[in-house]
Write a protein that holds these residues in place. Structure first.
Motif, PDB file in Angstrom:
ATOM      1  N   TYR A 161     -12.102  -6.741 -18.473  1.00  0.00           N
ATOM      2  CA  TYR A 161     -12.249  -5.864 -17.312  1.00  0.00           C
ATOM      3  C   TYR A 161     -11.230  -6.218 -16.235  1.00  0.00           C
ATOM      4  CZ  TYR A 161     -14.387  -3.269 -13.460  1.00  0.00           C
ATOM      5  OH  TYR A 161     -14.606  -2.412 -12.400  1.00  0.00           O
ATOM      6  N   ALA A 162     -11.085  -7.510 -15.959  1.00  0.00           N
ATOM      7  CA  ALA A 162     -10.121  -7.954 -14.956  1.00  0.00           C
ATOM      8  C   ALA A 162      -8.703  -7.565 -15.352  1.00  0.00           C
ATOM      9  CB  ALA A 162     -10.227  -9.466 -14.763  1.00  0.00           C
ATOM     10  N   ALA A 163      -8.362  -7.753 -16.618  1.00  0.00           N
ATOM     11  CA  ALA A 163      -7.026  -7.407 -17.095  1.00  0.00           C
ATOM     12  C   ALA A 163      -6.774  -5.910 -16.955  1.00  0.00           C
ATOM     13  CB  ALA A 163      -6.869  -7.839 -18.545  1.00  0.00           C
ATOM     14  N   SER A 164      -7.800  -5.111 -17.214  1.00  0.00           N
ATOM     15  CA  SER A 164      -7.630  -3.660 -17.114  1.00  0.00           C
ATOM     16  C   SER A 164      -7.370  -3.243 -15.672  1.00  0.00           C
ATOM     17  CB  SER A 164      -8.857  -2.933 -17.679  1.00  0.00           C
ATOM     18  OG  SER A 164      -9.986  -3.010 -16.822  1.00  0.00           O
ATOM     19  N   LYS A 165      -8.057  -3.856 -14.734  1.00  0.00           N
ATOM     20  CA  LYS A 165      -7.858  -3.495 -13.334  1.00  0.00           C
ATOM     21  C   LYS A 165      -6.527  -4.009 -12.800  1.00  0.00           C
ATOM     22  CE  LYS A 165     -11.461  -1.011 -12.746  1.00  0.00           C
ATOM     23  NZ  LYS A 165     -11.272   0.455 -12.550  1.00  0.00           N
ATOM     24  N   ALA A 166      -6.090  -5.169 -13.287  1.00  0.00           N
ATOM     25  CA  ALA A 166      -4.763  -5.657 -12.908  1.00  0.00           C
ATOM     26  C   ALA A 166      -3.697  -4.681 -13.401  1.00  0.00           C
ATOM     27  CB  ALA A 166      -4.534  -7.050 -13.487  1.00  0.00           C
ATOM     28  N   ALA A 167      -3.883  -4.159 -14.607  1.00  0.00           N
ATOM     29  CA  ALA A 167      -2.935  -3.188 -15.161  1.00  0.00           C
ATOM     30  C   ALA A 167      -2.907  -1.916 -14.320  1.00  0.00           C
ATOM     31  CB  ALA A 167      -3.302  -2.869 -16.607  1.00  0.00           C
ATOM     32  N   VAL A 168      -4.068  -1.464 -13.897  1.00  0.00           N
ATOM     33  CA  VAL A 168      -4.155  -0.262 -13.069  1.00  0.00           C
ATOM     34  C   VAL A 168      -3.411  -0.459 -11.753  1.00  0.00           C
ATOM     35  CG1 VAL A 168      -5.756   1.105 -11.656  1.00  0.00           C
ATOM     36  CG2 VAL A 168      -6.248   0.694 -14.068  1.00  0.00           C
ATOM     37  N   GLU A 169      -3.572  -1.622 -11.138  1.00  0.00           N
ATOM     38  CA  GLU A 169      -2.887  -1.881  -9.878  1.00  0.00           C
ATOM     39  C   GLU A 169      -1.368  -1.894 -10.048  1.00  0.00           C
ATOM     40  OE1 GLU A 169      -4.172  -5.013  -7.378  1.00  0.00           O
ATOM     41  OE2 GLU A 169      -6.298  -4.488  -7.535  1.00  0.00           O
ATOM     42  N   VAL A 170      -0.888  -2.472 -11.121  1.00  0.00           N
ATOM     43  CA  VAL A 170       0.558  -2.506 -11.357  1.00  0.00           C
ATOM     44  C   VAL A 170       1.085  -1.094 -11.596  1.00  0.00           C
ATOM     45  CG1 VAL A 170       2.368  -3.278 -12.924  1.00  0.00           C
ATOM     46  CG2 VAL A 170       0.628  -4.880 -12.157  1.00  0.00           C
ATOM     47  N   MET A 171       0.333  -0.275 -12.330  1.00  0.00           N
ATOM     48  CA  MET A 171       0.750   1.115 -12.528  1.00  0.00           C
ATOM     49  C   MET A 171       0.799   1.852 -11.197  1.00  0.00           C
ATOM     50  SD  MET A 171      -0.835   2.505 -16.128  1.00  0.00           S
ATOM     51  CE  MET A 171      -2.566   2.199 -15.768  1.00  0.00           C
ATOM     52  N   ALA A 172      -0.196   1.614 -10.349  1.00  0.00           N
ATOM     53  CA  ALA A 172      -0.238   2.279  -9.047  1.00  0.00           C
ATOM     54  C   ALA A 172       0.958   1.879  -8.192  1.00  0.00           C
ATOM     55  CB  ALA A 172      -1.541   1.934  -8.323  1.00  0.00           C
ATOM     56  N   ARG A 173       1.274   0.589  -8.166  1.00  0.00           N
ATOM     57  CA  ARG A 173       2.398   0.112  -7.357  1.00  0.00           C
ATOM     58  C   ARG A 173       3.729   0.660  -7.863  1.00  0.00           C
ATOM     59  NH1 ARG A 173       1.744  -6.260  -7.180  1.00  0.00           N
ATOM     60  NH2 ARG A 173       3.507  -6.101  -5.736  1.00  0.00           N
ATOM     61  N   THR A 174       3.864   0.707  -9.187  1.00  0.00           N
ATOM     62  CA  THR A 174       5.085   1.253  -9.781  1.00  0.00           C
ATOM     63  C   THR A 174       5.233   2.730  -9.452  1.00  0.00           C
ATOM     64  OG1 THR A 174       4.929  -0.324 -11.614  1.00  0.00           O
ATOM     65  CG2 THR A 174       6.328   1.596 -11.938  1.00  0.00           C
ATOM     66  N   TRP A 175       4.143   3.462  -9.614  1.00  0.00           N
ATOM     67  CA  TRP A 175       4.136   4.902  -9.320  1.00  0.00           C
ATOM     68  C   TRP A 175       4.478   5.145  -7.852  1.00  0.00           C
ATOM     69  CZ3 TRP A 175      -0.899   8.299  -9.674  1.00  0.00           C
ATOM     70  CH2 TRP A 175      -0.549   9.661  -9.690  1.00  0.00           C
ATOM     71  N   ALA A 176       3.915   4.320  -6.990  1.00  0.00           N
ATOM     72  CA  ALA A 176       4.186   4.457  -5.560  1.00  0.00           C
ATOM     73  C   ALA A 176       5.669   4.252  -5.259  1.00  0.00           C
ATOM     74  CB  ALA A 176       3.340   3.465  -4.765  1.00  0.00           C
ATOM     75  N   SER A 188      -4.233   1.714  -4.420  1.00  0.00           N
ATOM     76  CA  SER A 188      -5.374   1.199  -5.165  1.00  0.00           C
ATOM     77  C   SER A 188      -6.491   0.872  -4.184  1.00  0.00           C
ATOM     78  CB  SER A 188      -4.994  -0.061  -5.943  1.00  0.00           C
ATOM     79  OG  SER A 188      -3.981   0.209  -6.886  1.00  0.00           O
ATOM     80  N   VAL A 189      -7.708   0.831  -4.688  1.00  0.00           N
ATOM     81  CA  VAL A 189      -8.864   0.530  -3.843  1.00  0.00           C
ATOM     82  C   VAL A 189      -9.746  -0.507  -4.521  1.00  0.00           C
ATOM     83  CG1 VAL A 189     -10.991   1.423  -2.835  1.00  0.00           C
ATOM     84  CG2 VAL A 189      -8.926   2.797  -2.768  1.00  0.00           C
ATOM     85  N   ASN A 190     -10.114  -1.533  -3.761  1.00  0.00           N
ATOM     86  CA  ASN A 190     -11.160  -2.449  -4.189  1.00  0.00           C
ATOM     87  C   ASN A 190     -12.429  -2.044  -3.447  1.00  0.00           C
ATOM     88  OD1 ASN A 190     -12.886  -4.539  -4.850  1.00  0.00           O
ATOM     89  ND2 ASN A 190     -11.927  -6.009  -3.465  1.00  0.00           N
ATOM     90  N   ALA A 231       0.653   5.227   4.294  1.00  0.00           N
ATOM     91  CA  ALA A 231       0.654   4.029   3.445  1.00  0.00           C
ATOM     92  C   ALA A 231       0.756   4.394   1.970  1.00  0.00           C
ATOM     93  CB  ALA A 231      -0.619   3.235   3.686  1.00  0.00           C
ATOM     94  N   THR A 232       1.526   3.618   1.238  1.00  0.00           N
ATOM     95  CA  THR A 232       1.635   3.825  -0.200  1.00  0.00           C
ATOM     96  C   THR A 232       1.944   2.498  -0.883  1.00  0.00           C
ATOM     97  OG1 THR A 232       2.584   5.275  -1.914  1.00  0.00           O
ATOM     98  CG2 THR A 232       4.115   4.347  -0.294  1.00  0.00           C
ATOM     99  N   GLY A 233       1.509   2.372  -2.136  1.00  0.00           N
ATOM    100  CA  GLY A 233       1.758   1.147  -2.886  1.00  0.00           C
ATOM    101  C   GLY A 233       0.954  -0.032  -2.409  1.00  0.00           C
ATOM    102  N   LYS A 234      -0.183   0.245  -1.759  1.00  0.00           N
ATOM    103  CA  LYS A 234      -0.986  -0.825  -1.190  1.00  0.00           C
ATOM    104  C   LYS A 234      -2.367  -0.898  -1.843  1.00  0.00           C
ATOM    105  CE  LYS A 234       1.257  -0.614   3.344  1.00  0.00           C
ATOM    106  NZ  LYS A 234       1.856  -1.967   3.268  1.00  0.00           N
ATOM    107  N   LEU A 235      -3.079  -1.979  -1.511  1.00  0.00           N
ATOM    108  CA  LEU A 235      -4.447  -2.191  -1.975  1.00  0.00           C
ATOM    109  C   LEU A 235      -5.375  -2.103  -0.771  1.00  0.00           C
ATOM    110  CD1 LEU A 235      -6.578  -3.079  -4.097  1.00  0.00           C
ATOM    111  CD2 LEU A 235      -6.001  -5.444  -3.523  1.00  0.00           C
ATOM    112  N   TYR A 236      -6.281  -1.135  -0.797  1.00  0.00           N
ATOM    113  CA  TYR A 236      -7.228  -0.975   0.302  1.00  0.00           C
ATOM    114  C   TYR A 236      -8.536  -1.660  -0.059  1.00  0.00           C
ATOM    115  CZ  TYR A 236     -10.225   1.165   3.830  1.00  0.00           C
ATOM    116  OH  TYR A 236     -11.102   1.360   4.861  1.00  0.00           O
ATOM    117  N   ASP A 237      -8.971  -2.571   0.798  1.00  0.00           N
ATOM    118  CA  ASP A 237     -10.221  -3.287   0.586  1.00  0.00           C
ATOM    119  C   ASP A 237     -11.307  -2.633   1.441  1.00  0.00           C
ATOM    120  OD1 ASP A 237     -12.263  -5.537   1.390  1.00  0.00           O
ATOM    121  OD2 ASP A 237     -11.236  -6.275  -0.400  1.00  0.00           O
ATOM    122  N   VAL A 238     -12.290  -2.031   0.774  1.00  0.00           N
ATOM    123  CA  VAL A 238     -13.327  -1.293   1.492  1.00  0.00           C
ATOM    124  C   VAL A 238     -14.121  -2.206   2.409  1.00  0.00           C
ATOM    125  CG1 VAL A 238     -15.508  -0.044   1.203  1.00  0.00           C
ATOM    126  CG2 VAL A 238     -13.508   0.569  -0.184  1.00  0.00           C
TER     127      VAL A 238
END
Length: 250
Positions: A161-176, A188-190, A231-238
């Motif tokens: 699960y952790a690996a999958s979410k790390a992959a999602v974040e990298v895809m989001a940053r690349t896309w951004a 991305s959002v936590n 903002a783009t390419g960032k991680l938002y912590d709720v």
């Protein structure tokens, strides 16, 4: 800077996956309440129908898309259908995910691992690929990819699960990074611990009353849909209520 929440989404089109329950269900209602027409995607038809009833009763509108996210060609076709009917997309929220099993990484069954990666990673990539051109046709395209704190902690027993979410974040940053010269903003959002079925599965001894509801969390995630957000390419912590630096995403 994060939105003050006063924005509207009238005339906007928002796609939300995992919309039949939990955060996706509540976020679909939140976006519809702000005026967006919601394309609600989920496997569970009953949950989608309940969502549609609630959105309609509140004066909003939705299009229901029963879809199993392991059906990759169906995700590809979704983009084409949106383009044919609406011509663009304004918001895409990749929310759907599965937990898999909490166990030593070497004990995870191959079929469990493969399904988790298909839903949590491959389907998100397919969504990115099929919605990217649609979001770039919007004057304020917004993409939100749901992540988790475990993407950064390498917590024991949470490996797949952790690996999958790390992959999602990298895809989001690349896309951004690839979209910086466009109107598209990707983050991305936590969401943090939330009173959902997945959380109960992961933490069966936890008192759910100590956790925020999906509606409370969804209201904060919706702020990333503000057409004025830069903002783009960032991680938002709720929980923190702010964007975190990727140099210190804690």
């Amino acid at each position: 800077m994060i939105s003050d929440g006063s924005f509207r989404l009238d005339g906007k089109l928002a796609l939300v996956t995992g919309a039949s329950r939990g955060i996706g269900y509540s976020l679909s209602k939140e976006l519809a309440g702000r005026g967006a027409h919601v394309i609600a995607v989920a496997r569970t038809v009953g949950g989608l129908e309940e969502l549609d009833d609630e959105i309609t009763a509140a004066g909003g509108s939705a299009t229901l898309v029963p879809l199993d996210l392991t059906d990759m060609p169906a995700i590809d076709r979704l983009g084409g259908s949106i383009h044919e009917r609406w011509g663009k997309l304004d918001v895409m929220v990749a929310n759907a995910a599965v937990l898999g099993t909490i166990s030593p990484i070497g004990h995870v069954e191959a079929k469990v691992f493969d399904k988790l990666m298909a839903i949590n990673v491959s389907s998100v990539w397919r969504l990115i690929r099929t919605t990217d051109p649609l979001l770039k046709l919007s004057d304020s395209g917004r993409a939100i990819l749901l992540s988790s704190s475990v993407a950064h902690t390498a917590r024991a027993y949470w490996g797949p699960y952790a690996a999958s979410k790390a992959a999602v974040e990298v895809m989001a940053r690349t896309w951004a990074e690839e979209s910086r010269q466009t109107h598209l903003r990707v983050n991305s959002v936590n969401p943090g611990a939330t009173r959902t079925a997945m959380r109960a599965q992961a933490m069966p001894g936890e008192d759910p009353e100590t956790l925020p509801t999906p509606a409370e969390v969804a209201a904060k995630i919706a702020l990333l849909c503000d057409p004025a957000l830069d903002a783009t390419g960032k991680l938002y912590d709720v929980r923190a209520g702010k964007f975190l630096s990727y140099n210190d995403p804690s």
